[in-house]
Design a protein around this motif. Structure first.
Motif, PDB file in Angstrom:
ATOM      1  N   ASN A   1       0.842  -1.189   0.000  1.00 63.88           N
ATOM      2  CA  ASN A   1       0.000   0.000   0.000  1.00 63.88           C
ATOM      3  C   ASN A   1       0.882   1.245   0.000  1.00 63.88           C
ATOM      4  O   ASN A   1       1.753   1.398   0.850  1.00 63.88           O
ATOM      5  CB  ASN A   1      -0.885  -0.015   1.251  1.00 63.88           C
ATOM      6  CG  ASN A   1      -1.984   1.031   1.186  1.00 63.88           C
ATOM      7  OD1 ASN A   1      -2.352   1.494   0.114  1.00 63.88           O
ATOM      8  ND2 ASN A   1      -2.501   1.396   2.342  1.00 63.88           N
ATOM      9  N   MET A   2       0.692   2.136  -0.975  1.00 64.10           N
ATOM     10  CA  MET A   2       1.482   3.356  -1.099  1.00 64.10           C
ATOM     11  C   MET A   2       0.708   4.520  -0.476  1.00 64.10           C
ATOM     12  O   MET A   2       0.084   5.335  -1.157  1.00 64.10           O
ATOM     13  CB  MET A   2       1.809   3.641  -2.573  1.00 64.10           C
ATOM     14  CG  MET A   2       2.868   2.732  -3.148  1.00 64.10           C
ATOM     15  SD  MET A   2       2.371   0.999  -3.179  1.00 64.10           S
ATOM     16  CE  MET A   2       3.855   0.255  -3.825  1.00 64.10           C
ATOM     17  N   GLU A   3       0.732   4.614   0.856  1.00 64.77           N
ATOM     18  CA  GLU A   3      -0.065   5.624   1.562  1.00 64.77           C
ATOM     19  C   GLU A   3       0.295   7.047   1.192  1.00 64.77           C
ATOM     20  O   GLU A   3      -0.570   7.932   1.160  1.00 64.77           O
ATOM     21  CB  GLU A   3       0.089   5.470   3.080  1.00 64.77           C
ATOM     22  CG  GLU A   3      -0.383   4.144   3.637  1.00 64.77           C
ATOM     23  CD  GLU A   3       0.768   3.185   3.893  1.00 64.77           C
ATOM     24  OE1 GLU A   3       1.791   3.306   3.178  1.00 64.77           O
ATOM     25  OE2 GLU A   3       0.639   2.324   4.782  1.00 64.77           O
TER      26      GLU A   3
ATOM     27  N   GLY B   1      -5.941   3.500  -1.694  1.00 59.90           N
ATOM     28  CA  GLY B   1      -5.409   4.223  -2.836  1.00 59.90           C
ATOM     29  C   GLY B   1      -4.588   3.301  -3.704  1.00 59.90           C
ATOM     30  O   GLY B   1      -4.962   2.152  -3.958  1.00 59.90           O
ATOM     31  N   PHE B   2      -3.445   3.799  -4.154  1.00 59.73           N
ATOM     32  CA  PHE B   2      -2.591   3.049  -5.062  1.00 59.73           C
ATOM     33  C   PHE B   2      -2.000   1.839  -4.337  1.00 59.73           C
ATOM     34  O   PHE B   2      -1.401   1.959  -3.270  1.00 59.73           O
ATOM     35  CB  PHE B   2      -1.470   3.947  -5.576  1.00 59.73           C
ATOM     36  CG  PHE B   2      -0.721   3.389  -6.744  1.00 59.73           C
ATOM     37  CD1 PHE B   2      -1.046   3.767  -8.032  1.00 59.73           C
ATOM     38  CD2 PHE B   2       0.313   2.479  -6.565  1.00 59.73           C
ATOM     39  CE1 PHE B   2      -0.355   3.258  -9.122  1.00 59.73           C
ATOM     40  CE2 PHE B   2       1.010   1.959  -7.635  1.00 59.73           C
ATOM     41  CZ  PHE B   2       0.672   2.349  -8.925  1.00 59.73           C
ATOM     42  N   ARG B   3      -2.163   0.671  -4.927  1.00 53.99           N
ATOM     43  CA  ARG B   3      -1.658  -0.563  -4.339  1.00 53.99           C
ATOM     44  C   ARG B   3      -1.042  -1.462  -5.399  1.00 53.99           C
ATOM     45  O   ARG B   3      -1.382  -1.372  -6.583  1.00 53.99           O
ATOM     46  CB  ARG B   3      -2.785  -1.342  -3.642  1.00 53.99           C
ATOM     47  CG  ARG B   3      -3.390  -0.663  -2.428  1.00 53.99           C
ATOM     48  CD  ARG B   3      -4.512  -1.511  -1.878  1.00 53.99           C
ATOM     49  NE  ARG B   3      -5.181  -0.866  -0.740  1.00 53.99           N
ATOM     50  CZ  ARG B   3      -6.266  -1.355  -0.161  1.00 53.99           C
ATOM     51  NH1 ARG B   3      -6.798  -2.471  -0.611  1.00 53.99           N
ATOM     52  NH2 ARG B   3      -6.809  -0.731   0.861  1.00 53.99           N
ATOM     53  N   ILE B   4      -0.174  -2.343  -4.936  1.00 52.85           N
ATOM     54  CA  ILE B   4       0.362  -3.414  -5.771  1.00 52.85           C
ATOM     55  C   ILE B   4      -0.135  -4.727  -5.180  1.00 52.85           C
ATOM     56  O   ILE B   4       0.097  -5.027  -4.006  1.00 52.85           O
ATOM     57  CB  ILE B   4       1.901  -3.406  -5.795  1.00 52.85           C
ATOM     58  CG1 ILE B   4       2.415  -2.107  -6.434  1.00 52.85           C
ATOM     59  CG2 ILE B   4       2.445  -4.616  -6.548  1.00 52.85           C
ATOM     60  CD1 ILE B   4       3.914  -1.930  -6.327  1.00 52.85           C
ATOM     61  N   GLY B   5      -0.886  -5.491  -5.965  1.00 56.85           N
ATOM     62  CA  GLY B   5      -1.358  -6.792  -5.525  1.00 56.85           C
ATOM     63  C   GLY B   5      -2.680  -6.786  -4.808  1.00 56.85           C
ATOM     64  O   GLY B   5      -3.071  -7.825  -4.248  1.00 56.85           O
TER      65      GLY B   5
ATOM     66  N   GLY C   1       0.514 -14.710  -7.116  1.00 60.18           N
ATOM     67  CA  GLY C   1       1.576 -14.830  -8.109  1.00 60.18           C
ATOM     68  C   GLY C   1       2.790 -14.018  -7.738  1.00 60.18           C
ATOM     69  O   GLY C   1       2.871 -13.410  -6.668  1.00 60.18           O
ATOM     70  N   TYR C   2       3.767 -14.017  -8.634  1.00 62.74           N
ATOM     71  CA  TYR C   2       4.987 -13.232  -8.474  1.00 62.74           C
ATOM     72  C   TYR C   2       4.824 -11.922  -9.245  1.00 62.74           C
ATOM     73  O   TYR C   2       4.125 -11.869 -10.262  1.00 62.74           O
ATOM     74  CB  TYR C   2       6.208 -13.959  -9.038  1.00 62.74           C
ATOM     75  CG  TYR C   2       6.410 -15.373  -8.567  1.00 62.74           C
ATOM     76  CD1 TYR C   2       5.889 -15.831  -7.349  1.00 62.74           C
ATOM     77  CD2 TYR C   2       7.139 -16.276  -9.333  1.00 62.74           C
ATOM     78  CE1 TYR C   2       6.099 -17.139  -6.923  1.00 62.74           C
ATOM     79  CE2 TYR C   2       7.346 -17.582  -8.919  1.00 62.74           C
ATOM     80  CZ  TYR C   2       6.826 -18.017  -7.726  1.00 62.74           C
ATOM     81  OH  TYR C   2       7.033 -19.307  -7.316  1.00 62.74           O
ATOM     82  N   ILE C   3       5.513 -10.898  -8.767  1.00 59.26           N
ATOM     83  CA  ILE C   3       5.419  -9.611  -9.452  1.00 59.26           C
ATOM     84  C   ILE C   3       6.767  -8.907  -9.397  1.00 59.26           C
ATOM     85  O   ILE C   3       7.513  -9.025  -8.419  1.00 59.26           O
ATOM     86  CB  ILE C   3       4.291  -8.741  -8.849  1.00 59.26           C
ATOM     87  CG1 ILE C   3       4.000  -7.523  -9.738  1.00 59.26           C
ATOM     88  CG2 ILE C   3       4.597  -8.348  -7.415  1.00 59.26           C
ATOM     89  CD1 ILE C   3       2.665  -6.881  -9.451  1.00 59.26           C
ATOM     90  N   SER C   4       7.101  -8.207 -10.459  1.00 59.14           N
ATOM     91  CA  SER C   4       8.411  -7.572 -10.588  1.00 59.14           C
ATOM     92  C   SER C   4       8.294  -6.353 -11.497  1.00 59.14           C
ATOM     93  O   SER C   4       7.352  -6.237 -12.294  1.00 59.14           O
ATOM     94  CB  SER C   4       9.404  -8.575 -11.189  1.00 59.14           C
ATOM     95  OG  SER C   4      10.683  -8.023 -11.363  1.00 59.14           O
ATOM     96  N   GLU C   5       9.238  -5.426 -11.347  1.00 58.39           N
ATOM     97  CA  GLU C   5       9.355  -4.274 -12.260  1.00 58.39           C
ATOM     98  C   GLU C   5       8.030  -3.530 -12.429  1.00 58.39           C
ATOM     99  O   GLU C   5       7.513  -3.359 -13.546  1.00 58.39           O
ATOM    100  CB  GLU C   5       9.904  -4.706 -13.615  1.00 58.39           C
ATOM    101  CG  GLU C   5      11.350  -5.159 -13.584  1.00 58.39           C
ATOM    102  CD  GLU C   5      12.320  -4.035 -13.225  1.00 58.39           C
ATOM    103  OE1 GLU C   5      12.102  -2.892 -13.649  1.00 58.39           O
ATOM    104  OE2 GLU C   5      13.303  -4.326 -12.501  1.00 58.39           O
ATOM    105  N   VAL C   6       7.486  -3.061 -11.312  1.00 59.02           N
ATOM    106  CA  VAL C   6       6.239  -2.295 -11.346  1.00 59.02           C
ATOM    107  C   VAL C   6       6.573  -0.813 -11.462  1.00 59.02           C
ATOM    108  O   VAL C   6       7.411  -0.297 -10.710  1.00 59.02           O
ATOM    109  CB  VAL C   6       5.412  -2.548 -10.071  1.00 59.02           C
ATOM    110  CG1 VAL C   6       4.093  -1.780 -10.134  1.00 59.02           C
ATOM    111  CG2 VAL C   6       5.159  -4.038  -9.887  1.00 59.02           C
TER     112      VAL C   6
END
Length: 381
Positions: free
Chosen positions: A171-173, A291-295, A306-311
């Motif tokens: 989470n990108m607070e 807000g903006f999140r990864i995953g 899953g796996y995640i890279s280079e976002v």
């Protein structure tokens, strides 16, 4: 580049007031009929065999001179919107200074282009070696569009990434309600993703990156299958034409330039829709409890297995050539309009996911971070 569509090239020649059709046999680099740029994947010393083809079979041996021509790179970059750099001096060599097409054949014996050292390679720099045909000993014509082959050197990087299985996300607070991220002219979201399993939730959603209701990249939705990609938000929805597989890497790029929303996977356009006249692009929005999140996204999180890279997130529309060429790394010091860059390979001293953009949009993990080592990028199939 236009494909060579017959074994001879027709050239119109004017003779007085009468037009006549003149046929000329030609020489050209094999494999450049559609595109003079050819990828070469390296993670150490490596070679690629080049050959020259002719539109005719020769009655006797013929030699065609060849050289590496750095001067051709500037014009190529200008014509194609690329920013390739010439390989460092001493890092490459040709095995010979000429090709030979032997009597009774129309394809030459190979000449090897070799990367002999990567010691002076810089991470994030895209290298290219233009190799040009000079002249044939018998005066045979060389087809101009295929006179130079541009070897694009893709350095294979070994890194690590995050395994998001187990309902973990970031989470990108500090992005939330940030005025610098509101009213953007364009947005590009990109990530490399490897799915271990599809969502088992009723809405079928597994979120990759973004913000619910504004711009979210995800697998699955009530309106599509679990193994399809979708980009949604601002009253716009775009679903991939393809269905995707578990157990392999994909490079996903979603681009909204304010008038068109486009989705690419591994460089292929999956679709585009009109996005004009919608709400402003806003990477600092706060919607459905996040807000903006990864995953993850929305109130029920919609996690990714899953796996995640280079976002990465950008406040401009990348060209797909630019995105594909830089899928494994971007130099944050020279990248223009980079909002956030999470390589997904390190945490800072506070246990936050590092943001290489310099903007301080670190990611707070929901749970512990599980690393996966030995990840290769790009994947060469």
């Amino acid at each position: 580049m236009k494909k060579i569509f017959s074994i001879a090239v027709a050239v119109l020649a004017l003779a007085g007031c009468q037009k006549s059709l003149e046929y000329r046999d030609v020489l050209y680099f094999t494999g450049t009929e559609d595109d003079p740029a050819v990828s070469m994947y390296v993670d150490g010393p490596a070679s690629k065999n080049l050959t020259v083809s002719s539109s005719k079979v020769y009655d006797e041996d013929v030699n065609i001179a060849v050289m590496v021509d750095p001067s051709a790179l500037e014009a190529f970059n200008a014509a194609n919107g690329t920013s390739y750099q010439m390989l460092p001096e001493g890092s490459y060599q040709l095995s010979d200074n000429h090709f030979t097409i032997y009597a009774g054949t129309s394809v030459s014996a190979p000449v090897a282009f070799s990367i002999v050292s990567m010691d002076d390679f810089e991470e994030g720099v895209l290298y290219c070696a233009p190799v040009r045909l000079l002249a044939a000993a018998d005066g045979s014509n060389i087809l101009y569009p295929s006179q130079t082959i541009f070897l694009v050197i893709n350095s294979i990087i070994t890194t690590r990434c995050v395994n998001l299985a187990g309902s973990n996300w970031y989470n990108m607070e500090t992005m939330v309600n940030n005025s610098d991220l509101a009213n953007l002219p364009a947005v590009t979201l990109e990530a490399r993703v490897y799915m271990n399993g599809w969502s088992n939730l009723s809405h079928k959603i597994a979120s990759v990156v973004g913000i619910e209701e504004h711009m979210i990249v995800r697998f699955g939705d009530v309106s599509c299958d679990r193994d399809q990609l979708q980009v949604a938000g601002r009253g716009v929805s775009l679903t991939s034409t393809d269905h995707f597989s578990l157990g392999r890497w994909y490079h996903i790029v979603a681009i909204d330039d304010g008038s068109k929303l486009r989705l690419y996977v591994d460089g292929k356009l999956e679709g585009e829709v009109d996005s004009s006249g919608k709400a402003a692009l806003n990477l600092g929005a706060n919607a459905e409890g996040g807000g903006f999140r990864i995953g993850a996204s929305a109130g029920d999180n919609r996690p990714l297995n899953g796996y995640i890279s280079e976002v990465r997130a950008w406040k401009r529309a990348l060209s797909i050539v630019e995105a594909e060429n830089n899928q494994c790394y971007v130099n944050p010091e020279t990248a223009q309009d980079l909002v956030g860059y999470w390589r997904m390979d390190q945490l800072d001293e506070n246990g936050k996911l590092v943001d290489l953009s310099g903007n301080g949009y670190v990611g707070t993990p929901r749970g512990g971070t599980n690393w996966v080592d030995g990840i290769k990028c790009p994947v060469v199939e």
